[in-house]
Every structure is written in structure tokens, then in C-alpha cells.
Write an enzyme that holds these catalytic residues in place. Structure first.
Site, PDB file in Angstrom:
ATOM      1  N   ASP A 101      41.973 -10.090 -16.663  1.00  0.00           N
ATOM      2  CA  ASP A 101      41.934 -11.277 -15.824  1.00  0.00           C
ATOM      3  C   ASP A 101      42.060 -12.567 -16.615  1.00  0.00           C
ATOM      4  O   ASP A 101      42.894 -13.408 -16.334  1.00  0.00           O
ATOM      5  CB  ASP A 101      40.677 -11.298 -14.943  1.00  0.00           C
ATOM      6  CG  ASP A 101      39.374 -11.204 -15.725  1.00  0.00           C
ATOM      7  OD1 ASP A 101      39.389 -10.940 -16.942  1.00  0.00           O
ATOM      8  OD2 ASP A 101      38.306 -11.377 -15.096  1.00  0.00           O
ATOM      9  N   ASP A 104      39.936 -15.607 -23.110  1.00  0.00           N
ATOM     10  CA  ASP A 104      39.217 -16.741 -23.678  1.00  0.00           C
ATOM     11  C   ASP A 104      38.919 -16.477 -25.147  1.00  0.00           C
ATOM     12  O   ASP A 104      39.690 -16.891 -25.997  1.00  0.00           O
ATOM     13  CB  ASP A 104      38.005 -17.164 -22.847  1.00  0.00           C
ATOM     14  CG  ASP A 104      37.134 -16.017 -22.399  1.00  0.00           C
ATOM     15  OD1 ASP A 104      37.085 -14.980 -23.075  1.00  0.00           O
ATOM     16  OD2 ASP A 104      36.466 -16.149 -21.370  1.00  0.00           O
ATOM     17  N   LYS A 132      42.799 -19.306 -21.265  1.00  0.00           N
ATOM     18  CA  LYS A 132      42.059 -20.550 -21.463  1.00  0.00           C
ATOM     19  C   LYS A 132      42.254 -21.046 -22.892  1.00  0.00           C
ATOM     20  O   LYS A 132      42.382 -20.249 -23.817  1.00  0.00           O
ATOM     21  CB  LYS A 132      40.572 -20.315 -21.193  1.00  0.00           C
ATOM     22  CG  LYS A 132      40.273 -20.060 -19.732  1.00  0.00           C
ATOM     23  CD  LYS A 132      38.857 -19.631 -19.469  1.00  0.00           C
ATOM     24  CE  LYS A 132      37.825 -20.627 -19.878  1.00  0.00           C
ATOM     25  NZ  LYS A 132      36.466 -20.221 -19.487  1.00  0.00           N
ATOM     26  N   ASP A 160      33.801 -13.849 -12.694  1.00  0.00           N
ATOM     27  CA  ASP A 160      32.487 -13.935 -12.057  1.00  0.00           C
ATOM     28  C   ASP A 160      31.524 -14.856 -12.775  1.00  0.00           C
ATOM     29  O   ASP A 160      31.758 -15.310 -13.888  1.00  0.00           O
ATOM     30  CB  ASP A 160      31.872 -12.545 -11.975  1.00  0.00           C
ATOM     31  CG  ASP A 160      31.416 -12.036 -13.332  1.00  0.00           C
ATOM     32  OD1 ASP A 160      32.155 -12.188 -14.322  1.00  0.00           O
ATOM     33  OD2 ASP A 160      30.308 -11.482 -13.410  1.00  0.00           O
TER      34      ASP A 160
END
Length: 175
Positions: A101, A104, A132, A160
Site C-alpha cells: 500500500d 515510507d 511518501k 490504518d
């Protein structure tokens, strides 16, 4: 968990458009023997949509999942990856597409790529929905990215906050 609704960054329709566009880019790089490896839990939403989008452009890949944990219920990485459920499908000599998903720290994607290579995959490609920005160099860069996300705390579409908000059909920010 906060009482404030997440600020919408990408709508459900915008997500669908980006997934379809990404499938058109990924499809020529893979074949029907490719194994798509979904990183659980967050990657499930994107991987399911990507597999359907690939099928719409004539690519019918195999499916497997790898459950790694590097965050638990925290907002910061634990700095290590725990394998909670390993691969089930043989990868020897096959191309693999690792799907997650959000990118980072890069820890989960890097560890997943290593595990897939160790399982004998002939080629390992990586694909994330959101990438990101990060202040330091990461060990790996995804081969395919659907969206260059801002440096915000993302929720929805599998992402989440301590297990909450994963099911939102849009991507929002909680900051």
C-alpha cells in the site's frame, strides 16, 4: 483514535484511475506466470484492485501473500520486520511482483523483496500505491508507484491508524 474525520487526499474515483493507469504500465513488464505477492495487511486493498485492473488489460497473474509486520499499532516503524505468514506458492524461476500500500521507511518492501529473491524468484519487481517522501536514503526504490503522496499520516484504502480506517474507500490524512 481521533474524532476528526480524515482530510480527503484522493477520492475513490481518483484511486481507481491511478490503479488502471498503473496496470497499463505494469502489464508489459510481466507475464501470466508472474506471481503477485500482496504484503498483508495494508496491501490487500490495492493488490486486489491491481489484479482486477491487470485482468482487464489481459494479464492474469498468480496470487500469493506475505504477512510482514513492522509497525504494529504504532505510527512509527519498530525498525524491524516480523514475518507472521510466509509465502505459499513456489517462486523458483518465476517473476514476482511484490505489492504494498505505502512506501515510507522502505523496511517492509526491502525485506519482502529479499524473502522473495531467497525463495528463488527469477526477477523481483516492486509496486506500491503511495510513495511518501523520506528524510534519509532508503535501501530500495519501488519499480512502480501509483501516487507520490505527501509527508502526512495516511489512512484509508488499506492504510490504518492502530487498525482503524483501513476500509475507507478514499485516502485521507490524520494530521
Amino acid at each position: 483514535m481521533t474524532d476528526t474525520a480524515p482530510a480527503v487526499l484522493l477520492t475513490e474515483a481518483e484511486i481507481a484511475t491511478r490503479v488502471a493507469a498503473l496496470a497499463a504500465i505494469v502489464a508489459p513488464r510481466i507475464d501470466d506466470e508472474t506471481v503477485a505477492i500482496c504484503l498483508l495487511t495494508g496491501g490487500l486493498w490495492f493488490c486486489a484492485d491491481l489484479m482486477r485492473a491487470l485482468a482487464r488489460v489481459g494479464r492474469h497473474v498468480r496470487f500469493d501473500a506475505l504477512w510482514l509486520a513492522s509497525y504494529g499499532d504504532e505510527r512509527a516503524s519498530m525498525g524491524r520486520c516480523e514475518v507472521r505468514a510466509d509465502l505459499q506458492r513456489p517462486l523458483a524461476g518465476r517473476r514476482a511482483l511484490v505489492v504494498d500500500d505505502v512506501f515510507d521507511t522502505g523496511l517492509s518492501l526491502s525485506e519482502a523483496a529479499r524473502l522473495v529473491r531467497d525463495a528463488g524468484a527469477a526477477e523481483v519487481l516492486t509496486c506500491v500505491f503511495a510513495s511518501k517522501p523520506w528524510p534519509t536514503k532508503r535501501a530500495i526504490a519501488p519499480d512502480f508507484v501509483a501516487w507520490d503522496a505527501p509527508a502526512r499520516f495516511l489512512v484509508g484504502y488499506g492504510m490504518d491508524n492502530a487498525g482503524a480506517y483501513r476500509g475507507l474507500p478514499y485516502i485521507g490524512a490524520l494530521d
